[in-house]
Design a protein around this motif. Structure first.
Motif, PDB file in Angstrom:
ATOM      1  N   ALA A  96      -3.384   2.156  -5.532  1.00  0.00           N
ATOM      2  CA  ALA A  96      -3.108   0.991  -6.036  1.00  0.00           C
ATOM      3  C   ALA A  96      -4.170  -0.068  -6.484  1.00  0.00           C
ATOM      4  CB  ALA A  96      -2.098   0.181  -5.287  1.00  0.00           C
ATOM      5  N   GLU A  97      -3.914  -0.584  -7.832  1.00  0.00           N
ATOM      6  CA  GLU A  97      -4.581  -1.508  -8.229  1.00  0.00           C
ATOM      7  C   GLU A  97      -4.016  -3.050  -7.910  1.00  0.00           C
ATOM      8  OE1 GLU A  97      -6.805  -0.235 -12.334  1.00  0.00           O
ATOM      9  OE2 GLU A  97      -4.725   0.302 -12.202  1.00  0.00           O
ATOM     10  N   SER A  98      -2.908  -2.825  -7.870  1.00  0.00           N
ATOM     11  CA  SER A  98      -1.880  -4.077  -7.371  1.00  0.00           C
ATOM     12  C   SER A  98      -0.658  -3.729  -6.894  1.00  0.00           C
ATOM     13  CB  SER A  98      -1.405  -4.909  -8.978  1.00  0.00           C
ATOM     14  OG  SER A  98      -1.193  -4.302  -9.952  1.00  0.00           O
ATOM     15  N   ASP A  99       0.057  -4.550  -6.605  1.00  0.00           N
ATOM     16  CA  ASP A  99       1.431  -4.215  -6.149  1.00  0.00           C
ATOM     17  C   ASP A  99       2.402  -4.122  -6.924  1.00  0.00           C
ATOM     18  OD1 ASP A  99       0.387  -4.439  -3.090  1.00  0.00           O
ATOM     19  OD2 ASP A  99       0.710  -6.731  -3.251  1.00  0.00           O
ATOM     20  N   PRO A 100       3.554  -3.215  -6.707  1.00  0.00           N
ATOM     21  CA  PRO A 100       4.580  -3.092  -7.664  1.00  0.00           C
ATOM     22  C   PRO A 100       5.318  -4.343  -7.569  1.00  0.00           C
ATOM     23  CG  PRO A 100       4.858  -1.675  -5.689  1.00  0.00           C
ATOM     24  CD  PRO A 100       3.503  -2.368  -5.509  1.00  0.00           C
ATOM     25  N   ASP A 101       5.920  -4.675  -8.940  1.00  0.00           N
ATOM     26  CA  ASP A 101       6.691  -5.867  -9.034  1.00  0.00           C
ATOM     27  C   ASP A 101       8.238  -5.456  -9.312  1.00  0.00           C
ATOM     28  OD1 ASP A 101       8.119  -8.154  -9.616  1.00  0.00           O
ATOM     29  OD2 ASP A 101       6.460  -9.076 -10.956  1.00  0.00           O
ATOM     30  N   TYR A 102       8.955  -5.604  -8.653  1.00  0.00           N
ATOM     31  CA  TYR A 102      10.428  -4.668  -8.917  1.00  0.00           C
ATOM     32  C   TYR A 102      11.335  -5.973  -8.907  1.00  0.00           C
ATOM     33  CZ  TYR A 102      14.024  -1.215  -8.355  1.00  0.00           C
ATOM     34  OH  TYR A 102      15.139  -0.189  -8.395  1.00  0.00           O
ATOM     35  N   SER A 103      10.952  -7.169  -9.432  1.00  0.00           N
ATOM     36  CA  SER A 103      11.837  -8.344  -9.386  1.00  0.00           C
ATOM     37  C   SER A 103      12.588  -8.706 -10.702  1.00  0.00           C
ATOM     38  CB  SER A 103      11.152  -9.545  -8.910  1.00  0.00           C
ATOM     39  OG  SER A 103       9.841  -9.948  -9.874  1.00  0.00           O
ATOM     40  N   VAL A 104      12.092  -7.918 -11.473  1.00  0.00           N
ATOM     41  CA  VAL A 104      12.605  -8.380 -13.063  1.00  0.00           C
ATOM     42  C   VAL A 104      13.505  -7.251 -13.451  1.00  0.00           C
ATOM     43  CG1 VAL A 104      11.660  -8.406 -15.532  1.00  0.00           C
ATOM     44  CG2 VAL A 104      10.154  -9.175 -13.647  1.00  0.00           C
ATOM     45  N   ALA A 105      14.734  -7.812 -13.796  1.00  0.00           N
ATOM     46  CA  ALA A 105      15.855  -7.111 -14.588  1.00  0.00           C
ATOM     47  C   ALA A 105      15.871  -7.047 -15.889  1.00  0.00           C
ATOM     48  CB  ALA A 105      17.133  -7.601 -13.793  1.00  0.00           C
ATOM     49  N   THR A 148      12.694   5.015  -4.239  1.00  0.00           N
ATOM     50  CA  THR A 148      13.395   4.705  -3.041  1.00  0.00           C
ATOM     51  C   THR A 148      12.616   3.696  -2.380  1.00  0.00           C
ATOM     52  OG1 THR A 148      14.519   6.855  -3.073  1.00  0.00           O
ATOM     53  CG2 THR A 148      14.548   5.775  -0.792  1.00  0.00           C
ATOM     54  N   LYS A 149      11.377   3.856  -2.054  1.00  0.00           N
ATOM     55  CA  LYS A 149      10.484   2.918  -1.327  1.00  0.00           C
ATOM     56  C   LYS A 149      10.260   1.775  -1.652  1.00  0.00           C
ATOM     57  CE  LYS A 149       8.301   6.977   1.189  1.00  0.00           C
ATOM     58  NZ  LYS A 149       6.889   7.535   1.399  1.00  0.00           N
ATOM     59  N   VAL A 150       9.795   1.794  -3.251  1.00  0.00           N
ATOM     60  CA  VAL A 150       9.685   0.247  -3.799  1.00  0.00           C
ATOM     61  C   VAL A 150      10.658  -0.550  -3.986  1.00  0.00           C
ATOM     62  CG1 VAL A 150       8.957  -0.615  -6.106  1.00  0.00           C
ATOM     63  CG2 VAL A 150       7.490   1.414  -5.030  1.00  0.00           C
ATOM     64  N   SER A 151      11.853  -0.094  -4.130  1.00  0.00           N
ATOM     65  CA  SER A 151      13.206  -0.561  -4.298  1.00  0.00           C
ATOM     66  C   SER A 151      13.667  -1.306  -2.930  1.00  0.00           C
ATOM     67  CB  SER A 151      14.329   0.177  -5.016  1.00  0.00           C
ATOM     68  OG  SER A 151      14.814   1.016  -4.033  1.00  0.00           O
ATOM     69  N   GLU A 152      13.590  -0.462  -1.812  1.00  0.00           N
ATOM     70  CA  GLU A 152      13.803  -0.696  -0.348  1.00  0.00           C
ATOM     71  C   GLU A 152      12.771  -2.002  -0.112  1.00  0.00           C
ATOM     72  OE1 GLU A 152      13.846   2.575   1.808  1.00  0.00           O
ATOM     73  OE2 GLU A 152      15.895   3.262   1.376  1.00  0.00           O
ATOM     74  N   GLN A 153      11.522  -1.942  -0.540  1.00  0.00           N
ATOM     75  CA  GLN A 153      10.576  -2.971  -0.031  1.00  0.00           C
ATOM     76  C   GLN A 153      10.870  -4.260  -0.898  1.00  0.00           C
ATOM     77  OE1 GLN A 153       6.870  -1.052  -0.862  1.00  0.00           O
ATOM     78  NE2 GLN A 153       6.885   0.376   0.870  1.00  0.00           N
ATOM     79  N   ALA A 154      11.588  -4.024  -1.920  1.00  0.00           N
ATOM     80  CA  ALA A 154      11.739  -5.307  -2.731  1.00  0.00           C
ATOM     81  C   ALA A 154      13.172  -5.969  -2.235  1.00  0.00           C
ATOM     82  CB  ALA A 154      11.938  -5.103  -4.217  1.00  0.00           C
TER      83      ALA A 154
END
Length: 413
Positions: free
Chosen positions: A403-412, A174-180
């Motif tokens: 976290a070692e890096s930020d999540p990347d939620y941009s790829v479908a 929920t949080k990662v998708s909203e942030q993206a």
């Protein structure tokens, strides 16, 4: 608390104790068999080193052996005059009934405690044997929560359970998708059908629903017989789900990834929930580009801990393969039993159990503090972490403190 030092190479002789597999051993029999004042302190390890789960089972046996070697290199059990620790092993073959009989064999052969077993259905049977014999059982990898609803006194668990992981998975999604800027609305879930996968799916469905998400379709399967998931992924594609959550073991989860690549459903993310593949270096190499950007919420070795890095480097050097998280958890579980023996100053299993309930052990897996057990046998400081495959590496990406890096939620897909 056990003070850890650098790991050095040592001989790896594993002793298989041959003893009867009959009924309960008398209370304290394990400690007596181990010797009241001399001889090695025996810890039993039950893992599937043959069958479909053999790769993970062998990893975990090796992780347990590395822990034993580390303890002995540091001087053994000081409160017992420096007695060495010895690992006695059993192959569960991934079968609950074999795990049960092998647990009895190890206890009858002198084990002061048991670690294992990788599969919840096997651990469920072993926990009954441990309770009947009054011998502590520290579970390294066992996700099902039902075991801890029986009021057992001799069962402990290092990793977070299904409920904790699945709840974190839903919250992180929920949080990662909203942030993206792409808030998730509908999640399909696929899960293997034993206690492990069903429990994970149940917990995730409940947590996601509480957060206002629609969970559908829900698809179960037999991980031991599945060979192709094209029809199931076609069903997911037709459902219009934004995200596919997967709770399975390694081989089936890899097959699901291959089916996703073939069918190409319109997904914002593939989201492992207690998944046995998507946070594994082997999956990165086996799946190649098709696994890029997969997410996985699970327990994990602490990538930011220098001691964890040293342990994994030693494993890689010795065995020529990356050390998986299950092997690190087995290492932590053995250290926990040894800390109990040290604290108890005894090989009596009841005394060791009581000590385990009180000790604190610094883990090499992600947590919110030392391994410390509540009254129900759960590690109160266990924690799940979100990982993602980025540029061919599994990285911790959420929560920010891990976290070692930020999540990347941009790829479908």
């Amino acid at each position: 608390m056990i003070v850890r030092k650098l790991i050095a190479a040592a001989s790896t002789g594993l002793l298989l104790v041959t003893a009867g597999c009959g009924g309960s051993a008398p209370s304290g029999a394990a400690g007596d068999a181990a010797g009241s004042g001399s001889g090695p302190v025996r810890i039993g390890a039950l893992h599937p080193v043959s069958g479909s789960m053999a790769v993970d089972g062998l990893q975990m046996r090796r992780g347990a052996q590395l822990a034993v070697e580390k303890i002995n290199e540091a001087g053994g059990i000081a409160s017992l005059g420096g007695r060495d620790v010895q690992l006695t092993t059993a192959d569960t073959q991934g079968k609950p009934e074999i795990g049960q009989s092998e647990a009895q064999r190890l206890i009858s052969g002198g084990a002061v405690g048991l670690v294992g077993t990788y599969q919840s259905s096997v651990s469920s049977n072993v926990s009954v044997v441990a309770e009947r014999n009054e011998v502590p059982f520290v579970m390294d990898v066992t996700a099902a929560d039902e075991i801890f609803q029986h009021g057992y006194r001799y069962s402990f668990r290092v990793q977070p359970g299904n409920g904790a992981i699945a709840t974190s998975a839903a919250e992180f999604l929920t949080k990662v998708s909203e942030q993206a800027g792409k808030p998730v609305r509908k999640v399909a879930i696929m899960h293997e059908q034993t206690d492990f996968g069903t429990g994970a799916a149940d917990a995730f469905t409940e947590a996601a629903t509480d957060l206002g998400l629609e969970v559908a379709p829900r698809i179960s399967y037999d991980a031991t017989t599945a060979s192709d998931f094209t029809s199931q992924i076609t069903q997911v594609k037709a459902s219009g789900a934004d995200v596919l959550a997967v709770s399975g073991y390694y081989s089936d989860s890899l097959l699901i990834a291959q089916a996703i690549n073939a069918v190409k459903p319109d997904l914002d993310a593939v989201w492992g929930v207690s998944n046995g593949a998507y946070d594994q270096p082997k999956f990165v190499s086996d799946a190649g580009p098709i696994g890029e950007n997969y997410f996985s919420t699970n327990y994990h070795f602490d990538a930011q801990n220098p001691e964890t890095r040293q342990l994994r480097e030693e494993y890689q050097r010795r065995y020529g393969a990356p050390m998986r998280t299950g092997a690190v958890l087995a290492y932590d579980a053995v250290q926990t039993i040894a800390a109990g023996v040290e604290h108890a100053g005894s090989t009596d299993p009841v005394a060791v159990r009581n000590a385990i309930a009180k000790v604190k052990v610094d883990p090499l897996t992600v947590g919110d503090g030392p391994v410390r057990f509540g009254r129900d046998g759960e590690n109160v400081n266990s924690a799940a972490v979100l990982m993602q495959i980025q540029n061919g590496r599994v990285k911790q990406v959420y929560p920010p403190r891990k976290a070692e890096s930020d999540p990347d939620y941009s790829v479908a897909w």
